[in-house]
Scaffold this motif. Structure first.
Motif, PDB file in Angstrom:
ATOM      1  N   LEU A 118       0.820  -1.204   0.000  1.00  0.00           N
ATOM      2  CA  LEU A 118       0.000   0.000   0.000  1.00  0.00           C
ATOM      3  C   LEU A 118       0.862   1.266   0.000  1.00  0.00           C
ATOM      4  O   LEU A 118       0.467   2.283  -0.573  1.00  0.00           O
ATOM      5  N   ASP A 119       2.018   1.217   0.635  1.00  0.00           N
ATOM      6  CA  ASP A 119       2.929   2.355   0.566  1.00  0.00           C
ATOM      7  C   ASP A 119       3.415   2.561  -0.869  1.00  0.00           C
ATOM      8  O   ASP A 119       3.460   3.705  -1.373  1.00  0.00           O
ATOM      9  N   ARG A 161       8.482   7.747   2.517  1.00  0.00           N
ATOM     10  CA  ARG A 161       7.342   6.864   2.746  1.00  0.00           C
ATOM     11  C   ARG A 161       6.050   7.668   2.890  1.00  0.00           C
ATOM     12  O   ARG A 161       6.005   8.694   3.551  1.00  0.00           O
ATOM     13  N   TRP A 162       4.997   7.142   2.273  1.00  0.00           N
ATOM     14  CA  TRP A 162       3.670   7.736   2.412  1.00  0.00           C
ATOM     15  C   TRP A 162       2.928   7.131   3.601  1.00  0.00           C
ATOM     16  O   TRP A 162       2.172   7.813   4.275  1.00  0.00           O
ATOM     17  N   LEU A 334      -0.647  13.215   3.689  1.00  0.00           N
ATOM     18  CA  LEU A 334      -1.957  13.615   3.204  1.00  0.00           C
ATOM     19  C   LEU A 334      -2.257  12.892   1.889  1.00  0.00           C
ATOM     20  O   LEU A 334      -1.397  12.796   1.014  1.00  0.00           O
ATOM     21  N   GLY A 335      -3.469  12.387   1.769  1.00  0.00           N
ATOM     22  CA  GLY A 335      -3.863  11.618   0.597  1.00  0.00           C
ATOM     23  C   GLY A 335      -3.821  10.131   0.815  1.00  0.00           C
ATOM     24  O   GLY A 335      -4.241   9.359  -0.057  1.00  0.00           O
ATOM     25  N   SER A 336      -3.342   9.682   1.969  1.00  0.00           N
ATOM     26  CA  SER A 336      -3.236   8.241   2.228  1.00  0.00           C
ATOM     27  C   SER A 336      -4.604   7.581   2.364  1.00  0.00           C
ATOM     28  O   SER A 336      -4.719   6.363   2.296  1.00  0.00           O
ATOM     29  N   GLY A 337      -5.660   8.383   2.528  1.00  0.00           N
ATOM     30  CA  GLY A 337      -7.000   7.806   2.599  1.00  0.00           C
ATOM     31  C   GLY A 337      -7.420   7.118   1.320  1.00  0.00           C
ATOM     32  O   GLY A 337      -8.418   6.385   1.301  1.00  0.00           O
ATOM     33  N   ALA A 338      -6.670   7.310   0.245  1.00  0.00           N
ATOM     34  CA  ALA A 338      -7.003   6.656  -1.026  1.00  0.00           C
ATOM     35  C   ALA A 338      -6.976   5.137  -0.905  1.00  0.00           C
ATOM     36  O   ALA A 338      -7.715   4.437  -1.608  1.00  0.00           O
ATOM     37  N   ILE A 339      -6.133   4.592  -0.016  1.00  0.00           N
ATOM     38  CA  ILE A 339      -6.046   3.128   0.091  1.00  0.00           C
ATOM     39  C   ILE A 339      -7.174   2.543   0.939  1.00  0.00           C
ATOM     40  O   ILE A 339      -7.275   1.322   1.053  1.00  0.00           O
ATOM     41  N   GLU A 340      -8.017   3.392   1.496  1.00  0.00           N
ATOM     42  CA  GLU A 340      -9.171   2.886   2.231  1.00  0.00           C
ATOM     43  C   GLU A 340     -10.331   2.573   1.290  1.00  0.00           C
ATOM     44  O   GLU A 340     -11.405   2.165   1.729  1.00  0.00           O
ATOM     45  N   ALA A 454       6.234   1.804  10.059  1.00  0.00           N
ATOM     46  CA  ALA A 454       7.426   1.806   9.208  1.00  0.00           C
ATOM     47  C   ALA A 454       8.685   1.729  10.047  1.00  0.00           C
ATOM     48  O   ALA A 454       8.775   2.302  11.137  1.00  0.00           O
ATOM     49  N   ALA A 455       9.662   0.999   9.537  1.00  0.00           N
ATOM     50  CA  ALA A 455      10.984   0.890  10.161  1.00  0.00           C
ATOM     51  C   ALA A 455      12.029   1.011   9.060  1.00  0.00           C
ATOM     52  O   ALA A 455      11.704   1.122   7.873  1.00  0.00           O
ATOM     53  N   ASP A 456      13.292   0.993   9.443  1.00  0.00           N
ATOM     54  CA  ASP A 456      14.364   1.187   8.465  1.00  0.00           C
ATOM     55  C   ASP A 456      14.328   0.142   7.359  1.00  0.00           C
ATOM     56  O   ASP A 456      14.585   0.440   6.186  1.00  0.00           O
TER      57      ASP A 456
END
Length: 849
Positions: A118-119, A161-162, A334-340, A454-456
């Motif tokens: 999804l990212d 990262r998003w 911002l805009g990550s709601g697209a994956i919902e 998220a991690a490295d």
């Protein structure tokens, strides 16, 4: 080893107290604890034995203890379909949900891959859009969803990262397979409640949790904190990270405050932040402080009223431009709601191969998008066994097997008119998990919410998460927004894991600091009004208590009740018209007083005043001690449980209890809050409100009273809690000169105007002033004027005051008016000096990369 850890000595339960007796298991479903009636799954056997040893009666007692602890801590959650928006207590079941380490390893791998997918999808949709150009995703599915925000196109530089924090709704079907039901990216709630569940249950059931072989949660939250810090472009060694919340009106505001405290973040609202010179700044008493990272809990469109949704009052104008410039990092972007968008799940297997070069590990619930001819045909043909959903939020869903003929035809017409807006989804029965009900375990449908951060080297998955069970077997979806009961989700480990808490760890060197110029202006404003509301509630409750007392005395002893009219004036309650009989007057007065106690329509009534106190208290939750917060919750319970059919005596007893709780709350704040800037504003609010109310009482008793004289003077002394002090000092009948000295000039009496003005002068003198100046500030001048007016008063001219001395009454009225005049402008002066920011940043930060 698991059996040894959970099978610590426990008192055997009484005969016939088996918690497993009669536990039903459906032949066609999947139960988390039992594979068949009476057959426990291997990883549940040790826990089941411990529960049997504890017994149903003791488990019920511990369950009551859990609910008491939740209420004391103020853990609340408001269901979205509650028309009144009431804050409901969070409900937790005693019995954890167990998962083996082997099953968890596979599930965590699937969740980690889903987060990476999804990212990558977000980065593509807001970047080159290969998925659309290559035909992997239909554009009408993406662009029709309101979660896709064109303004966010290329708002992040390549490689950033998003998706930082990802919530995944999960459930197990009858075949035993766990599938993803949906994704949460805008403001995924539940992680804080998960942690609170674990802590509360460990306190109520220490014998069960102390040595339990379960994986701990703290490492996940530590990863989240480290990830947030790593996003900062400026000051990477000590970045300023804030949690942006919609405020106390949010259904999950408790979690926002809890996580901010646990992760050591500043809890802010949109009005706390401002964009200047391309950067985001926090408004503080000392001016504007730069913000490096924002962990947001505000929905995408509401975050920036300048470029996104113009009617939003929750966001920060210019925030998106600051993100584009790389001067602030957001989690999530911002805009990550697209994956919902629920329709995307139909394309995940192919997208995973194209974007990641991998096969999808975590399957989604079978779903068909109606935007294709094949998908639409499948949905319409199999409508009776599918659930139809719109990809638009806030739209209802339709269960095909429950539609009548007319509703079915209407739905088919809607699908054919705009097929790209609909999906059909299978809805198999959920697996069941044991819930404690009346001392027995009962199966209830369960859903899970897992979390990844998220991690490295990818994403870390929380070992466990939030489990929710429905309140009945016929419920198909125990979704978070529909209420229900939560459970602690255990992921078993081979051996007991040590308990770790971020609250007890120190990271690197610590710079000693105290509340001062870095206190957010909104927090100072709310603390000021918390003090005012608490004192306003105290004063109103005291007036009502005395009014009910006089009313009861009149009923019993036929004493002089005329001062009740004056008390009604002080309470801003219309005096009832002349009654036909004393009994009719009694009932009219009682009803008028009861309305001020139990009704909330009037802003000066007890319920409305407590509403203001609770609202401002919740807004500064992180600045109150635990005991103070528990007292506020106890006061809320008392207020909510006020019966509508109170009698006069019960009303007076209720007011006594409320007064004690308000006094305890203010006293604990005095004892536990550091006496720095935050406490100063709370104290200023209290004493400003107290001095204004005391001056109003003086006006009532000696100038404007309908029925002046001894009864009213005695009431004034009782309301200010000075009747005993007066009698001890003078041992004589009441005299106005003595009353004036005690309540106006005696600076050693905390209830006197002189003491209150002196305390206000001291507190205001200690407030932070960004500009060093030899001159007094506006608020200092106002309080100096009021205090000087009192000190220069002609005491001799007031010493001849009686209830019929006109000249002395005029002199007193002039004095009170002269004191009140500067005090009336004090609140506005404080707002202008400390709570509002019109200046530009005093220090320009180098904007170069």
């Amino acid at each position: 080893m698991i059996e040894a850890s959970l099978s610590r000595p426990a008192e055997p339960s009484p005969p016939g107290d088996s918690v497993l007796a009669g536990y039903p298991v459906a032949a066609s479903g999947y139960d988390e604890m039992c594979s068949a009636p009476g057959v426990l799954r291997a990883h549940w056997r040790a826990l089941a034995q411990v529960l049997e040893n504890i017994g149903g009666a003791e488990l019920e007692r511990r369950h009551a203890e859990v609910q008491r602890l939740l209420q004391a801590d103020g853990v609340t959650y408001n269901t979205y379909d509650d028309p009144q928006g009431a804050q409901r207590l969070w409900r937790v079941d005693n019995i954890p949900l167990l998962m083996t380490g082997e099953e968890w390893t596979a599930l965590a791998a699937g969740m980690e891959q889903r987060s990476r997918l999804l990212d990558a999808l977000l980065a593509d949709l807001y970047g080159p859009r290969r998925a659309i150009r290559q035909g992997w995703l239909p554009p009408e599915l993406v662009f029709a969803h309101p979660g896709f925000l064109p303004a966010c196109h290329r708002s992040l530089p390549e490689g950033r990262r998003w998706l930082i924090f990802h919530g995944i709704d999960l459930a197990r079907g009858p075949d035993g397979v766990i599938r993803a039901y949906g994704d949460r990216a805008q403001s995924p709630s539940g992680a804080g409640y998960t942690l609170e569940n674990r802590i509360i249950l460990a306190r109520a059931l220490p014998m069960l949790y102390r040595d339990a072989p379960l994986r701990r949660l703290a490492s996940f939250l530590e990863t989240e904190r480290a990830t947030l810090a790593s996003l900062a472009r400026y000051n990477p060694e000590s970045p300023h990270v804030v949690l942006l919340t919609p405020g106390p009106s949010s259904p999950v505001y408790f979690e926002h405050a809890y996580l901010a405290n646990y992760l050591s973040l500043s809890l802010v609202e949109g009005e706390d932040l401002v964009v200047r010179d391309g950067r985001v700044w926090l408004k503080t008493l000392g001016g504007l402080r730069p913000v490096d990272v924002i962990l947001r809990r505000v929905a995408d469109p509401l975050c920036d009223p300048l470029e996104l949704r113009g009617d939003s009052l929750l966001g920060v104008p210019g925030l998106l431009q600051a993100v584009r410039g790389g001067h602030v990092a957001l989690a999530n972007a911002l805009g990550s709601g697209a994956i919902e968008n629920p329709g995307l799940a139909a394309f995940f297997p192919a997208l995973c191969r194209h974007l990641l070069g991998e096969e999808l590990k975590l399957p989604s619930l079978p779903i068909w998008w109606c935007g294709t001819a094949e998908g639409q045909q499948h949905v319409l043909t199999n409508l009776e066994r599918l659930v139809v959903r719109s990809i638009l939020p806030d739209e209802p869903h339709w269960e095909g097997d429950r539609l009548d003929g007319k509703s079915r035809l209407a739905l088919i017409e809607r699908i054919r008119a705009a097929p790209h807006l609909f999906v059909g989804q299978e809805s198999p029965p959920l697996s069941t998990a044991p819930v404690l009900e009346q001392g027995r375990l009962t199966p209830r449908p369960v859903m899970l919410r897992g979390f990844a951060v998220a991690a490295d080297d990818g994403y870390r998955v929380m070992p466990g998460g939030l489990a929710r069970v429905s309140t009945g077997l016929d419920t198909l979806q125990a979704a978070l927004q529909k209420g229900g009961i939560s459970k602690d989700w255990w992921v078993l480990a081979p051996t007991p894991q040590p308990h770790v808490s971020l609250l007890r760890q120190a990271y690197g060197p610590i710079v000693a600091t105290r509340d001062g110029s870095d206190l957010p202006s909104r927090v100072a404003d709310n603390l000021f009004w918390l003090g005012r509301y608490s004192e306003r509630l105290d004063g109103t409750a005291r007036l009502l208590r005395e009014a009910f007392g006089r009313l009861l005395e009149w009923e019993q002893d036929n004493t002089d009740e005329r001062c009740l009219d004056d008390l009604l004036d002080a309470l801003k309650i219309p005096v009832p018209p002349v009654a036909e009989s004393p009994r009719a007057r009694f009932f009219a007065l009682r009803q008028a007083l009861l309305s001020a106690l139990v009704e909330s329509e009037h802003p000066s009534n007890v319920q409305a005043l407590f509403g203001g106190m609770l609202r401002t208290g919740r807004a500064v939750r992180n600045h109150l001690g635990d005991d103070s917060w528990r007292l506020l919750n106890r006061l809320q319970t008392t207020m909510q449980n006020t019966p509508a059919d109170l009698g006069g005596r019960q009303a007076r007893e209720l007011l006594e209890e409320e007064l004690m709780l308000v006094a305890a709350f203010c006293g604990l704040n005095y004892e536990t809050m550091p006496h720095h800037q935050g406490w100063l504003f709370f104290d200023i609010g209290r004493y400003l409100e107290r001095v204004l109310r005391t001056l109003d009482l003086f006006k009532l008793a000696f100038i404007t009273a309908r029925n002046p004289g001894l009864p009213l003077w005695e009431v004034v002394l009782a309301i200010t809690d000075n009747l005993t002090a007066y009698r001890r000092r003078y041992r004589s009948a009441l005299h106005p000169t003595a009353i004036i000295d005690l309540l106006l000039f005696d600076t050693a009496n905390p209830r006197s105007v002189g003491y209150q003005l002196r305390r206000l002068q001291r507190d205001i003198g200690r407030l932070y002033r960004p500009e060093k100046s030899p001159y007094c500030s506006a608020e200092e001048r106002l309080i100096l004027e009021a205090f000087t007016t009192l000190q220069l008063a002609d005491i001799k001219a007031l010493s001849t005051l009686t209830h019929d001395s006109t000249s002395s009454s005029v002199e007193l009225a002039r004095l009170l008016e002269a004191i009140q005049k500067p005090l009336a402008g004090l609140s506005d002066a404080l707002t202008h000096s400390h709570f509002s920011h019109a200046e530009v940043p005093r220090q320009l930060i180098d904007m170069r990369p």
